[in-house]
Design a protein around this motif. Structure first.
Motif, PDB file in Angstrom:
ATOM      1  N   ALA A 110      12.378  13.501  -0.650  1.00 45.27           N
ATOM      2  CA  ALA A 110      12.964  13.506  -1.970  1.00 45.27           C
ATOM      3  C   ALA A 110      14.497  13.144  -2.381  1.00 45.27           C
ATOM      4  O   ALA A 110      14.965  12.475  -3.127  1.00 45.27           O
ATOM      5  CB  ALA A 110      12.881  14.992  -2.388  1.00 45.27           C
ATOM      6  N   LEU A 111      15.172  13.579  -1.204  1.00 48.00           N
ATOM      7  CA  LEU A 111      16.806  13.343  -1.211  1.00 48.00           C
ATOM      8  C   LEU A 111      17.400  11.944  -1.532  1.00 48.00           C
ATOM      9  O   LEU A 111      18.051  11.596  -2.535  1.00 48.00           O
ATOM     10  CB  LEU A 111      17.508  14.047  -0.146  1.00 48.00           C
TER      11      LEU A 111
ATOM     12  N   GLY B 200       1.066  -1.241   0.203  1.00 51.27           N
ATOM     13  CA  GLY B 200       0.019   0.149   0.074  1.00 51.27           C
ATOM     14  C   GLY B 200       0.783   1.243  -0.163  1.00 51.27           C
ATOM     15  O   GLY B 200       0.405   2.345   0.031  1.00 51.27           O
ATOM     16  N   ALA B 201       2.200   1.236  -0.066  1.00 52.98           N
ATOM     17  CA  ALA B 201       2.912   2.192  -0.104  1.00 52.98           C
ATOM     18  C   ALA B 201       2.712   3.422  -1.212  1.00 52.98           C
ATOM     19  O   ALA B 201       2.797   2.859  -2.314  1.00 52.98           O
ATOM     20  CB  ALA B 201       4.542   1.810   0.236  1.00 52.98           C
ATOM     21  N   THR B 202       2.777   4.558  -0.753  1.00 56.46           N
ATOM     22  CA  THR B 202       2.753   5.647  -1.978  1.00 56.46           C
ATOM     23  C   THR B 202       3.694   6.703  -1.419  1.00 56.46           C
ATOM     24  O   THR B 202       3.892   6.774  -0.367  1.00 56.46           O
ATOM     25  CB  THR B 202       1.330   6.179  -2.278  1.00 56.46           C
ATOM     26  N   PRO B 203       4.097   7.535  -2.291  1.00 49.92           N
ATOM     27  CA  PRO B 203       4.783   8.476  -1.869  1.00 49.92           C
ATOM     28  C   PRO B 203       4.139   9.434  -0.598  1.00 49.92           C
ATOM     29  O   PRO B 203       4.982   9.905   0.335  1.00 49.92           O
ATOM     30  CB  PRO B 203       5.145   9.295  -3.161  1.00 49.92           C
ATOM     31  N   ALA B 204       2.934   9.753  -0.876  1.00 51.85           N
ATOM     32  CA  ALA B 204       2.176  10.553  -0.137  1.00 51.85           C
ATOM     33  C   ALA B 204       2.159   9.886   1.391  1.00 51.85           C
ATOM     34  O   ALA B 204       2.213  10.345   2.607  1.00 51.85           O
ATOM     35  CB  ALA B 204       0.826  10.695  -0.477  1.00 51.85           C
TER      36      ALA B 204
ATOM     37  N   MET C  28       5.527  15.112  -3.640  1.00 50.38           N
ATOM     38  CA  MET C  28       6.139  13.914  -4.512  1.00 50.38           C
ATOM     39  C   MET C  28       5.301  13.382  -5.280  1.00 50.38           C
ATOM     40  O   MET C  28       5.481  12.874  -6.411  1.00 50.38           O
ATOM     41  CB  MET C  28       6.900  13.149  -3.496  1.00 50.38           C
ATOM     42  N   GLN C  29       4.113  12.856  -4.684  1.00 53.87           N
ATOM     43  CA  GLN C  29       3.088  12.078  -5.637  1.00 53.87           C
ATOM     44  C   GLN C  29       2.754  12.596  -6.539  1.00 53.87           C
ATOM     45  O   GLN C  29       2.304  12.161  -7.459  1.00 53.87           O
ATOM     46  CB  GLN C  29       2.099  11.523  -4.507  1.00 53.87           C
TER      47      GLN C  29
ATOM     48  N   SER D 212       9.084  19.105  -7.402  1.00 52.46           N
ATOM     49  CA  SER D 212       7.915  19.985  -6.718  1.00 52.46           C
ATOM     50  C   SER D 212       8.547  19.911  -5.075  1.00 52.46           C
ATOM     51  O   SER D 212       7.965  20.827  -4.435  1.00 52.46           O
ATOM     52  CB  SER D 212       6.320  19.387  -6.935  1.00 52.46           C
ATOM     53  N   VAL D 213       8.733  18.920  -5.002  1.00 50.42           N
ATOM     54  CA  VAL D 213       9.193  19.012  -3.473  1.00 50.42           C
ATOM     55  C   VAL D 213      10.377  20.068  -3.236  1.00 50.42           C
ATOM     56  O   VAL D 213      10.148  20.637  -2.218  1.00 50.42           O
ATOM     57  CB  VAL D 213       9.871  17.458  -3.111  1.00 50.42           C
TER      58      VAL D 213
END
Length: 461
Positions: free
Chosen positions: A237-238, A47-51, A366-367, A373-374
């Motif tokens: 982000a890094l 279930g992982a997403t960037p958000a 990020m998402q 954008s980050v």
């Protein structure tokens, strides 16, 4: 005569300061070790997403911000140790929950529970109970150093532990450190004979409203809010930039952070010395915020090679370390006499709220907009901070002192007024129920004997 001059810390004071510094270090290690690895290793969770990765990074800040001050108040009523024990057990339970999780939601729940073990205020109050006035600043500095060192160690050890044992192993190590901290408090830290009501290390309700209305304190609160928001968002982000843009395997990220933190630590020292010695802390603050802004723009524009990312990370952490060290000092200088504890409580709450928002915002950006954008979002936050920081007045170069008073002096209604007229004293406040004098002094102008003379000249009741 009240003795203002300090001597050496006693064995019990040294044990108290070093033991509680270890507790802070273990807890901060557990909190920060996930930062450099969650954005990369966390994507393997169900279930992982960037958000949601961003939410997991910052989630601890929500509960920490809400519960930190209430836990401190509760410790005044039921004792410091019970609150610290319960807080560390809650923190360990959160780590165990995250360690057993196979989904990102389980890790988020564990991080939220970790933040609920909000013991910072109780630990600082216990430190005040166990140290004499003349050594309290030294003891608090030891805790401050432990936090800084633990952050640096976490940036290096986190990737190494995760490489060896995976994300689950990292959280199990975090739970173990929390339990080790509990043992340190139980077996090593001395027991306090009494609870000290102390406005320099705890929140005073009477000082809360003036603190929230103080323009320069609010600017500093905004500063720590933005600083930790940028930190958390950048760690969304890094790590991904190092993998996706520079092609550096996630198992090797540790050396980037080690280089950045070592150079950043030594790089900030000349600026701290310049700001304090030349009394130019506002200039140093504005310069560091400007460098952070430029770093985020640099990551956005040039962050597509390993060399650029390493250089940008080194400069970023130099500015970050400088601000992280300077802001608490500025809070101490700007807060009124007797208001430092309350000002630091609001400041810490702002810091944790910033961490929560930074993780959530960084993940969302990020998402929906990718790495660029980050970095642009972080740059916008830096620009906002710079606008408010420019209007800050140059801080007074003063130190906070708390001096116990004999009964006659504590009841002398004119003592604070007379003390505040002495050379080098910028503010004074007598708190009769604590039998204490809180003063702000310029150490270059202070005549300590004149303060002693005024205290001992108080008319008998």
């Amino acid at each position: 005569m009240h003795e203002l001059h300090s001597d050496r810390m006693s064995g019990a004071e040294t044990r108290a300061a070093s033991g509680l510094a270890l507790v802070f270090a273990f807890r901060m290690l557990g909190m920060f070790m996930v930062l450099p690895v969650l954005a990369t290793y966390g994507m393997d969770l169900a279930g992982a997403t960037p958000a949601l990765i961003g939410l997991a990074i910052g989630a601890y800040g929500l509960t920490q911000a809400v519960l930190q001050i209430p836990f401190g108040v509760i410790s005044d009523r039921i004792g410091r140790r019970p609150v610290i024990y319960v807080g560390l057990l809650i923190f360990a339970a959160g780590a165990v929950l995250a360690a057993q999780a196979d989904s990102i939601w389980g890790v988020i729940a564990g991080r939220v529970l970790q933040g609920a073990g909000a013991i910072s205020a109780a630990v600082m109050a216990l430190l005040s109970d166990l140290t004499r006035e003349q050594h309290r600043t030294k003891a608090m500095a030891m805790i401050g150093m432990s936090i800084g060192v633990s952050f640096a160690v976490a940036m290096v050890v986190g990737p190494l532990l995760t490489r060896a044992f995976g994300l689950h192993g990292l959280f199990w190590a975090t739970a173990g450190m929390a339990l080790l901290g509990l043992l340190v408090v139980a077996a090593f830290v001395p027991r306090a004979a009494s609870h000290l009501q102390h406005r320099e290390s705890g929140v005073a309700r009477q000082a809360l409203l003036p603190t929230l209305r103080h323009p320069d304190l609010l600017r500093l609160d905004l500063g720590i809010f933005v600083l930790h928001a940028i930190l958390m968002a950048s760690f969304v982000a890094l790590p991904l930039s190092l993998v996706q843009e520079a092609g550096l395997p996630k198992e090797q990220h540790w050396w980037v952070y080690l280089t950045a933190l070592l150079v950043g630590f030594f790089g900030m020292v000349p600026f701290i010395i310049y700001g304090e010695k030349k009394r130019q802390m506002k200039r140093v603050l504005l310069g560091a915020v400007s460098v952070l802004l430029l770093c985020e723009l640099f990551f956005w524009r040039f962050g597509n090679s390993l060399d650029a990312l390493v250089i940008g990370t080194v400069v970023f952490f130099t500015a970050f370390n400088l601000l992280e060290a300077s802001l608490p000092s500025l809070i101490s200088k700007v807060s009124p006499a007797g208001g430092k504890g309350t000002a630091m409580g609001v400041y810490s709450t702002s810091q944790f709220l910033g961490a929560a928002l930074g993780g959530i915002l960084g993940g969302w950006l990020m998402q929906h907009g990718g790495l660029d954008s980050v970095f642009l979002g972080c740059a916008a936050l830096c620009a906002l901070w710079l606008v408010f920081a420019v209007t800050m007045r140059e801080p007074p170069y003063v130190t906070s002192l708390r001096l116990p008073l004999p009964p006659a002096a504590a009841q002398d209604g004119g003592l604070a007024g007379r003390i505040s007229q002495l050379p080098g004293v910028t503010d004074a406040m007598v708190v009769a129920e604590e039998a204490a004098l809180y003063i702000k002094v310029d150490s270059e102008q202070l005549d300590r004997t004149s303060i002693e003379r005024e205290i001992n000249a108080a008319p008998a009741c």
